[in-house]
Scaffold this active site. Structure first.
Site, short mmCIF file in Angstrom:
data_model
loop_
_atom_site.label_atom_id
_atom_site.label_comp_id
_atom_site.label_asym_id
_atom_site.label_seq_id
_atom_site.Cartn_x
_atom_site.Cartn_y
_atom_site.Cartn_z
N ASP A 90 0.92 -1.16 0.02
CA ASP A 90 -0.18 -0.07 0.02
C ASP A 90 1.02 1.29 0.10
OD1 ASP A 90 -2.33 1.24 -0.18
OD2 ASP A 90 -2.76 1.48 2.23
N ILE A 91 1.77 1.19 -0.79
CA ILE A 91 2.71 2.50 -0.92
C ILE A 91 2.10 3.33 -1.88
CG2 ILE A 91 5.20 3.14 -1.70
CD1 ILE A 91 6.16 0.24 -0.88
#
Length: 175
Positions: free
Chosen positions: A52-53
């Site tokens: 979830d960058i």
């Protein structure tokens, strides 16, 4: 269920970009993202993938440090048929995250970090990876009038390759 995160006094990279007119110079973006890439290399060494960058999950502290937040989607890297929750942040998620049975690992975070760097220097959200499978319309930063070293542009584009096997296999290979 819930999880607790450290309070970070500062602002998200997303908010910082907005305060700077939507984009920042390449050298500044790399100065902000390099510590995050180094941290991800250590996280990957433990067998974890963040998944979830994005500029939402990178914080710039009031002291000027960069921190990666929100490990709520993190999972142990998987190459088997184990089903996992689908976590998507449009423009930042690679094509393997569009399937609950996708094979993910460090290369998944490499894509998202490449997309984050792309967003920082171009001011544009990359097209969704799943749309790029059929017809890749991703433009190089130089095609958008952004000046950056050719090796950085090439690395960013390789990091954002649609197919996982065409990306850097690890964060260390990317930076």
């Amino acid at each position: 269920a819930y999880f607790v995160m450290e309070y970070v006094d500062g602002m998200s990279l997303k908010a910082y970009l907005a305060s700077q007119g939507g984009k920042i110079p390449c050298a500044q973006a790399l100065a902000i993202l390099k510590p995050v890439m180094e941290a991800l290399e250590r996280v990957h060494g433990l067998g974890l993938t963040h998944r979830d960058i994005s500029p939402d999950n990178i914080s710039i502290t009031s002291g000027g440090e960069s921190k990666l937040l929100d490990f709520g989607a993190a999972r142990f890297s998987s190459q088997d048929d184990q089903s996992v929750s689908v976590i998507l942040k449009h423009g930042f998620a690679p094509e393997e995250q569009y399937s609950s049975h996708g094979s993910f690992g460090p290369w998944t975070d490499v894509y998202a970090m490449g997309a984050t760097l792309y967003r920082c220097v171009t001011g544009q959200l990359p097209p969704d990876a799943i749309e790029r499978v059929r017809r890749d319309i991703l433009k190089k930063p130089s095609e958008l009038g952004v000046s950056l070293p050719s090796n950085v542009e090439a690395a960013t584009m390789k990091a954002m390759a649609v197919k996982a096997e065409d990306r850097f296999p690890s964060m260390a290979d990317f930076f």
